[in-house]
Every structure is written in C-alpha cells, then in structure tokens.
Design an enzyme around this catalytic site. Structure first.
Site, mmCIF file in Angstrom:
data_model
loop_
_atom_site.group_PDB
_atom_site.id
_atom_site.type_symbol
_atom_site.label_atom_id
_atom_site.label_comp_id
_atom_site.label_asym_id
_atom_site.label_seq_id
_atom_site.Cartn_x
_atom_site.Cartn_y
_atom_site.Cartn_z
ATOM 1 N N SER A 196 0.805 -1.230 0.000
ATOM 2 C CA SER A 196 0.000 0.000 0.000
ATOM 3 C C SER A 196 0.830 1.268 0.000
ATOM 4 C CB SER A 196 -0.935 0.005 1.194
ATOM 5 O OG SER A 196 -0.195 -0.059 2.379
ATOM 6 N N HIS A 206 -4.960 -5.466 0.295
ATOM 7 C CA HIS A 206 -5.417 -4.414 -0.604
ATOM 8 C C HIS A 206 -5.826 -4.931 -1.968
ATOM 9 C CE1 HIS A 206 -4.497 -0.732 1.661
ATOM 10 N NE2 HIS A 206 -3.683 -1.525 2.301
ATOM 11 N N LYS A 214 -11.306 -3.548 3.174
ATOM 12 C CA LYS A 214 -11.065 -2.642 2.079
ATOM 13 C C LYS A 214 -12.106 -2.744 0.976
ATOM 14 C CE LYS A 214 -6.953 -2.386 4.193
ATOM 15 N NZ LYS A 214 -6.317 -3.283 5.148
#
Lengths: 480, 516
Positions: B283, B311, B343
């Site tokens: 990330s 992610h 997420k």
C-alpha cells in the site's frame, strides 16, 4: 643527509620523481621497513577472499544442486486426527441470547459472557441500526486516514467519563487491546512482573515487547515482594542501568482463568514502595464489580489515578466488539502513535461503537443491575457447591466460574473427555455449557481442564435451579 | 524499517515468460536537488526542534506536553525524551493532516467534522460545523461497498435486529454461529480454495496465525516492505526471519538457495520449512507482487507461500478475485491465501483460505479461535451480501460493473497524473496511487491546500516511509465518477503547481510494453 640539490630540470617528470623520492631514501631504515610491511599487508588483504560467515566456499555447484534436490520440508501443517476435540464446533443457530439454540436444541445460555444481558437488548439494537443507516457497516480505513468517526470520539469521551479518567482509547478487537498496549510502553530491557494466571493476550503482548518477564505465584504478594526486593538489589549493583529500566506489574482485575480477584490495595502499596507502574486488565470485571460497574478499583475504593493503565475489552459485559484502554492522558496518548493494533488496523465499525455507547447509557441510568448480578452470582456459586465430584473455582461474586474435577484421573485427555460428557449431558437437557478452551502447547501455565459456567442477569431462579440439578445429575452419572 | 534505496526508473521485463499480461511498474529516481533540499529541510526542522525544547525546558515557552504525576516524579521515566523528539517537534506541526473525524458514510464523498486549533495543533476545538461533500481520496473503498443504503445495508440491518450486535464468546466455545460457517463457505468459493476461516480483525489474522504455522527451526523470508502485522506475526512465531529486497526475485532466489544449501546458522541442520511472506499490493508503494515468479520459485525450492491480499482482494483481476485472478494463476498454488474484508467489502475482519488440512489445523490451533471473540453478525452479513454481489449471485451485474469501473478509473487517474508531471510510484494497474512530495513542509501544505479545495487526501511521512520519500497516497474507488476524478485531477494539478511538486523529468511518457 641534507636537502636535495636544487636542480633546474624543467618539466621532466622522471627527474621530478627522483627528486621527490630523495627524502624516502634519506629516511631511517626502520621507518622504511615498517612502511614496506604495511603496504605488503594491504596488498595481501586486497587480494584475499572475503570472509563470509555463512558460505561454505568448498561446495561445488553440483553439490549445491544436489542439496537443493534432496531437501524435503515438513508439511505446512501436521496431520490432524478426525476426532480432535477442538475440531468440531458447537453450532449456534440464531442469536446467542438467553435462550440459545445449540446444535438444533434450544437451551438456557450459561456459556456466553453476556453478564448484563445487553446482547438481546432492544435499545442497543435500535441504536446500532440507526448508526448503520447513517454510516454503513465498515470504516474503510485506520484511525489516521479518515477512519475516525464522531462516534469513536464520543465513545472514548464517554468511557473516560464513566471510568473517571482523563482519556480513553478504543481498539477494534478485544484481544488486540492489551496485546498492543504492553509493547507500546515496555521495550527490550524493561522488566515486567506478571501474575502466573495472566490470560493469553497478556502473554502475547509480553512476547511482542521483548522485555524481561518475571512471573510471581498467583495472587501471592509475598512472592511478588521477594522478586521486587531481588530487583532492588540488582539495581543497587548497577544504578546507571536502573535509572533507565522501566518496571511494570501486570495483573487482571478478575482473572479469567481462576475467577478470583487481585489484591489491588496491596499492589498499590508495593507500587509506591518499589516504584513500579501498574497495568490492570479488567475484561472480566468491567461492568461487573463496584457499585457503579467501574471495576475492581471501585470495588476496593482505590484511587483510579494510582493505576497507570486500565485495559478492558467490550466483548463481555458491554456485549459489543472491541476494547479500550483508559488512564491519564500522559500514558494513554502515547498509544495513538505507537499502539500497533490502533495505528495499523481499521477502526471499530461505527455501529458497534454506537451499541457500546448505548450499553454505557444503560449502565449509567440503572446502577442496580450490578447488585442484581452479584446476587445471582452468589446464588449460582452456592447452588453449584453441592455437586459431587466437581469443585467450583472462583469468588462468590465472580460471574464466570470454573467447574473442575475434584480428583483428576491423571491424564489431561481423560479429564477433558469426562468434562465434555458432562457438557453433552447438560446440552441434552437444555442447559448450554462449554468447556474452557486453551491452547495446550502455547500457554505458559496451563490451567487444569474445567467447565465454564457464566452467570447472566437474565437467568431466573428456576433456570439456576435447573442448571444446578442438571450438573449434579451429570456428575453423579458420569463420574461414578 | 530502513530502506536505503533510491527509486530507479525501469521498464519491467516479463521474467522468464511467466507473465500473460504486461507488467509495468515505475519508481522514478529522486531528483538530486530535491533530495538535498529535503535533507536540508529536515535539518532546519531538527535545529528548531532543539531550540523549542530548550525554550520549553527553561519555561520561556508554554509547555503543552503532558507531564507525569507529582506522586510519580521519582519513578523511572515512562518515555525517553529523544524517543518523542520527532513527535513533539515535527509531527505536531502537521498533526491536522491525520485523524480527521468524519460524520458520514466513507464513500466517494464524505462529510468532515470541522476542527480548528488555537495553539498550533496541540489541542483541537470542534466548531460544530461540517464540511460537506469532500471528495474522498483516502478511504480504502475500492469497490464502493461503503454505503448505508442498498442490498448489503438492508441485509445487515435485518440481521442487526434479529441477532444483535455482539457474540460474547469465542469460536471454540459458544460463539460459532451458523452465519459464520455460511460466510466461510462463501469465502472459499469466492477465492477458489477448498476451505476458509474468518477472524474479527485483519491485523490479528496475521499476528495470530503465522505463529500457528511456523515456529522454531523454520525460516521466514519476508519482503522488505511488509506490513506491520506480518512483521509482528513473524516475530511472535519465533522463527528465523530473513528479509529480501522489495519485489526482487533474484534476491529471493539467492536467499532460498543459501537457506537450503547451508541450513540453519551454526548447526547447519536443515530447515523444517520455509515460508515466503508477500503482499498482493503494497500500500505504500503501489506495487504488485511478481506472483508468477514467486510461485515458480516456490515450486522449484519447495517453500510455502503466504500471500497477504489485504489491498488486492476485490481490487484486482477481471472477477475481482485478487492478484491470483489478475495474473490468471491457479489459487491452489498459493499455500495460504490471507486477506481482509475491510477494504473492498466494506466490512471488518480478515480471512485465511487454503487447503482443507490447513484450515482444520487452524480451526483448532489458531489463537483467535480459542481466545478471541467471534465476528459480529451484521458484519458477517455485510460480507456475505457484498461477496454475493461481486460474484454476481444476487442476480445483478453490479459487482462486475464495479470491478470494471475500478480498473478504468485506475488507468485513467494514473495516466492523467503522469501526464501532468507528478512522480507516481507503483504498478499501472494498482488502485493505490502514491504521489511523491519529498519535502517535509509540503506534506502538511498539500493536505491542507487540498482540503481547502474540498478534496480529502492522505499524506504519509516518516516513519511509514523512508525519511526523504514522503508522499500523498490516493485510493481510487469504483464509486468515483469520471466527473469526481476530473475535479480531483484539476485541483491536484493546481495545488501541484502552487507547491511545485511536479518533479517528474519524463513528462508524457510512453511506456515500453514487453509482452509475452
């Protein structure tokens, strides 16, 4: 030997070289020898092979390939036997409230930590629903990056006011609360004195902190004092190191493994005598002990500022998810940047925070529920005393008791099987109980196998009578 | 995490013919002048920091820092002074860029609670007003499931009223609801694995399960830039940890060979097992792991692969099934597939998927199953609903449309930013877009200027990134419409000109695409 002769030779490099080397020839002999040896040594070092600790440079490429071909790793996980006791979970259909449907049978719930009965409370559910309709479910980010909702700030405020401390900080997972708080303060080289019966999350926090850990016997203040005195003597030997070594005592208010309370006033005395900080883990005692449910500090009448950090999870009495730490701003504010479970993890879903706020509202409006809960605990404690073959472990006012075998058969597996049959017997007769679960190989001081009996405020006299007689019958039937 | 490398700009190769699609990453090198000025900036800040500390000590300046109690004055100090030097003197100055409270759904547009500071960020006052309609480029809302209306929210609302909010027990005791089992089956189906298990917190999924898988005598090869949860899990397991260079397959291969050939240090006994820890999308860098090569290496050297898709699940791949789907690989090649629901699914928690034996072992030996409370029922419902939506099982094409929208948004946003002349890190397909700012003053300035123009961004500095590589990080969402992106882009360009952060020396770049 005199200065070199001044000879005009123009730009002749070789002549210059001779002139420049004149002093070299004139220098004393030992100087030249020494310099010569040094230069030879440097040349040798430059050309010798670099010494790497790891490589065995005597292996050929083929040998390396063979080693790689031959190497067989262990399987990723060891094979499990099909009838491993912790493989088959009890399945709960429907809400885990007072009347719980376990494995298809409706039972009275004596196994969920729903002390104040908030799991099924309509007000709490309504507030959670309103919050869901406003914020959605997830927070999509950690606290630092648009994951802080006004609900979180409100909950922290309310918790700080409820516990009468300066500040509170919330985590999104109960286990991670104390496991992130300890390594934020205690680092490598610091000393922590922990009770032997400390729960697993404290053990993981200590492991992550890399500090020196000293265990003292459960609730034994003399043992603790002995360790503190030894540390004092150690300090006098090395005062410089002592001035930078932080010291902590970590205890639980109500221990989850033994259901008894820590002697907090004695601990506070030891704190000031030996200059150690106290961290108190109140997961089982928050919302249970004390006149207003503020925990073990209110129970003993200890000034809350004397405790450096109070940590609790909101998954027991408050019946939500998550955990919090509260204390003075000086202590708590540090976790906002160095608590791993706070900085690197998504924040608590706002509907769960709203549910916790509503639970706090009810706790503040109606402080009699704590007295009622204590009465019920005493009742259950008394009722279970008459069971043959099992003994009740825990204080009379503790809501989560343990039932252990009076006489162990010698092998833990057999004990566990016997207790499991008692639990199954009770499940058949509509009393939901559960075995207390541990990770056998990971616990430092593995508690003996036991059945967990949880008292909640929703249980009636009849329920308690029924449960007690059921356990008595089970014990008679199975432990003959 | 010391990362002494300066980014290099390189065209990515296809690596041994394993890639079925172009793999384009770029990490442009820090311009020399900028690096020098950044160090100078930090130097000046440090000098001022010492000056302010001096003034605070001598009571010339008012001290806002909290102090220890009177009764505990002679205790060993809880914090070392220099530990907090960075916090007191550098972080405090720009503290208003973080922890911004919001009061609405964290969707494409969000409402921020307005706050002002009368004393340079030491305390905040809430004015009571709300800044409405701020375009949200900071929340991890990749597929736009952060919503309070619609199919998922309705399902969760129903479950809230029926089941309540808490569970008050652990999975192995009385906390295993039928909804949990249904969700886990759905997750396994979604990922294409045999079995899956879910946990209440993504961070805790790593820190509690890696110790269950490895122990003493095992080797963990972890990427340089792994998340704190992976590092903590590796540390708590007690195995030996070796770090290989970020996404560098040569470094990984060398370490694997050395490990197998030489065995454990000093005793040279063979390692019990080797576990490679990588993430799907990193990330902070926006880079995607070179999964085909990692799997090839893993098979050749018989190591095990632990893939953290925090992610990338939902955000990559034509079906939204993550980085394995993105590269068109077989999910059975990855031994442990881990991910989070925070997420892309708009919920909370994490999961681990893999073979049946692995999950059976975790069900009985995971720390979370034994000691931690199970997941809250409405959260579970949200996961079930959003996953069904992505898979198309709810009867609509909403999921597929969102996945496609996200991919289009990502490509568009990245292309436009590069054209404008900013330095963007990472892979062309990653919805996490780090934009380099470098200088410490620009971190705070960028965040504030963007907020003035109604765009909420995330800025990161030391210690999450190396000291001179501070950046702003944009998270693209499928909920962002083209208009929102265009507005955001024009504002970013405006602020970029104002702050002079358009550092790239390769404007209007044409990437070389080497295809298989």
């Amino acid at each position: 030997m005199g200065s070199p002769q001044v000879v005009r030779v123009g730009n002749n490099t070789s002549a210059r070289l001779i002139l420049n080397t004149w002093p070299l020839v004139c220098a004393p002999a030992y100087h030249l020898v020494l310099e010569g040896i040094l230069i030879l040594w440097i040349i040798r070092l430059l050309f010798s092979k670099t010494y790497k600790l790891q490589e065995r440079s005597d292996l050929t490429e083929k040998e390396k390939e063979d080693l790689i071909e031959e190497w067989q790793p262990e399987p990723l996980v060891p094979p499990m036997s099909k009838d491993h006791p912790s493989l088959n979970y009890d399945i709960v259909t429907g809400p885990p409230s007072h009347k719980i449907i376990v494995n298809g049978k409706e039972c009275i719930n004596f196994a969920s930590f729903n002390f104040l009965g908030f799991l099924d409370n309509e007000r709490v559910k309504q507030k959670a629903l309103t919050s869901l309709r406003r914020y959605g479910v997830g927070t999509c980010g950690p606290r630092g990056f648009y994951g802080t909702f006004d609900v979180h700030l409100e909950l922290e405020d309310r918790l700080a006011k409820f516990m009468k401390t300066e500040e509170a900080i919330i985590y999104s997972y109960g286990f991670a609360t104390i496991a992130s708080a300890i390594p934020a303060y205690s680092k490598r080289g610091d000393i922590v004195f922990v009770d032997e019966a400390a729960c697993f999350s404290i053990q993981k926090g200590l492991q992550a902190s890399r500090s020196f850990i000293k265990y003292f016997k459960h609730n034994d203040m003399e043992d603790l004092e002995r360790l503190l005195k030894e540390q004092e003597i150690e300090d006098q030997r090395n005062p410089r190191k002592a001035r930078v070594t932080r010291r902590f005592i970590i205890v639980e208010g109500l221990y989850i493994n033994t259901a008894d309370v820590c002697p907090l006033p004695d601990l506070v005395k030891l704190k000031y005598k030996y200059k150690v900080r106290i961290f108190l883990e109140e997961s089982m005692s928050f919302g249970v002990l004390g006149e207003h449910g503020r925990g073990v500090t209110e129970h003993f009448g200890v000034n809350i500022d004397d405790i450096d950090l109070i940590s609790a999870n909101m998954e027991n009495a408050v019946a939500s998810i998550g955990g919090f730490c509260c204390g003075r701003s000086f202590v708590i504010d540090h976790q906002r940047l160095s608590g791993q479970g706070y900085c690197f993890s998504a924040s608590l879903p706002p509907m769960l925070a709203a549910a916790a706020i509503e639970a706090l509202n009810i706790m503040e409006e109606d402080p009699e529920i704590f007295a009622i809960l204590r009465e019920k605990c005493k009742h259950v404690h008394k009722a279970l005393q008459e069971s043959p073959g099992v003994k009740v472990i825990g204080e009379a006012y503790a809501p989560a008791l343990h039932l252990q075998l009076e006489r162990s058969s010698g092998s833990r597996d057999t004990d566990v099987k016997m207790l499991r049959s008692i639990v199954d017997y009770c499940l058949e007769r509509q009393i939901a109980l559960t075995l207390a679960r541990y990770l056998d190989k990971e616990e430092r001081f593995l508690p003996p196998p036991s059945i967990r009996v949880v008292v909640t405020i929703e249980q009636t006299e009849e329920d308690i009578e029924k449960a007690a007689s059921c356990i008595r019958e089970a014990a008679l039937a199975i432990l003959k | 995490r010391a990362k002494p490398r300066v980014g290099t700009f390189r065209y990515m190769t296809n690596g041994l013919g394993l890639y079925s699609r172009p793999f384009i990453e770029s990490f442009e090198e820090t311009p020399m002048l900028v690096a020098v000025l950044t160090y100078m900036g930090y130097g000046i800040l440090t000098i001022f920091g010492y000056l302010r500390d001096f003034l605070r000590d001598w009571k010339i300046e008012r001290c806002h820092v909290a102090r220890e109690r009177e009764e505990q004055r002679d205790f060993v100090p809880l914090y070392q002074d220099f530990e907090n030097f960075y916090t007191r003197n550098l972080y405090m100055r720009i503290r208003d860029s973080w922890n911004r409270p919001i009061c609405s759904v964290p969707g494409a547009k969000v409402d921020l609670v307005e706050r002002v500071s009368p004393d340079y960020n030491w305390t905040f006052d809430y004015t009571g007003k709300v800044v409405e309609g701020v375009i949200n480029m900071g929340s991890y809302n990749y597929l736009g499931f952060a919503e309070n209306t619609g199919y998922c929210a309705d399902a969760s609302a129903e479950v809230t009223m029926k089941y309540g909010v808490g569970v008050a027990s652990t999975r192995q005791e009385m906390g295993n609801l039928d909804r949990h089992e249904e969700m886990e089956e759905l997750v396994a189906k979604f990922l294409g694995v045999e079995s899956a298990m879910a946990f209440g917190m993504g961070f805790a999924t790593n820190s509690m399960n890696i110790p269950a898988l490895t122990g003493k005598g095992c080797l963990i090869l972890s990427d340089e830039l792994n998340h704190a949860s992976l590092v903590l899990g590796a540390r708590l397991s007690g195995s030996t940890i070796r770090v290989f260079k970020h996404n560098n397959m040569q470094s990984l291969e060398k370490m694997l060979r050395d490990a197998i050939v030489h065995g454990q240090p000093r005793t040279h006994r063979p390692w019990k097992k080797i576990l490679i820890l990588v993430e799907g999308i990193y990330s902070m860098e926006g880079s995607i792991v070179r999964l085909p090569e990692v799997i090839a290496l893993k098979k050749r050297y018989r190591a095990y692969l632990y893939l953290d898709e925090a992610h990338s699940i939902g955000a990559l791949g034509p079906g939204g099934r993550g980085v394995v789907d993105y590269f068109g690989l077989d999910p059975r090649d990855v031994d442990v597939m881990m991910g989070t629901f925070t997420k892309s699914f708009g919920a909370a928690g994490g999961y681990i998927g893999g073979r049946k034996e692995l999950l059976e072992y975790l069900r009985s030996h995971s720390h979370s199953a034994v000691y931690a409370a199970s997941m809250s029922p409405p959260v579970v419902e949200q996961i079930i609903a959003s996953m069904k939506c992505i898979m198309g099982e709810d009867g609509t094409t909403l999921g597929r449309d969102r996945v496609q929208q996200l991919a289009e948004n990502t490509l568009y946003f990245r292309r436009r930013l590069t054209e404008m002349g900013f330095i963007i890190y990472g892979n062309n397909d990653s919805p996490v877009v780090p934009m380099m700012l470098y200088m410490p003053a620009k971190i705070g300035a960028f965040g504030r200027e963007m907020l003035k123009r109604n765009i909420g961004v995330v800025v990161v500095g030391f210690p999450a990134t190396p000291i001179i590589e501070s950046r702003a990080r944009f998270c693209i969402s499928a909920a962002h419409t083209k208009d929102m992106l265009d507005t955001a882009l024009s504002v970013i360009s405006e602020v970029g000109d104002l702050l002079q952060v358009k550092y790239s020396r390769h404007k209007r770049l044409i990437y070389d695409q080497i295809q298989d």
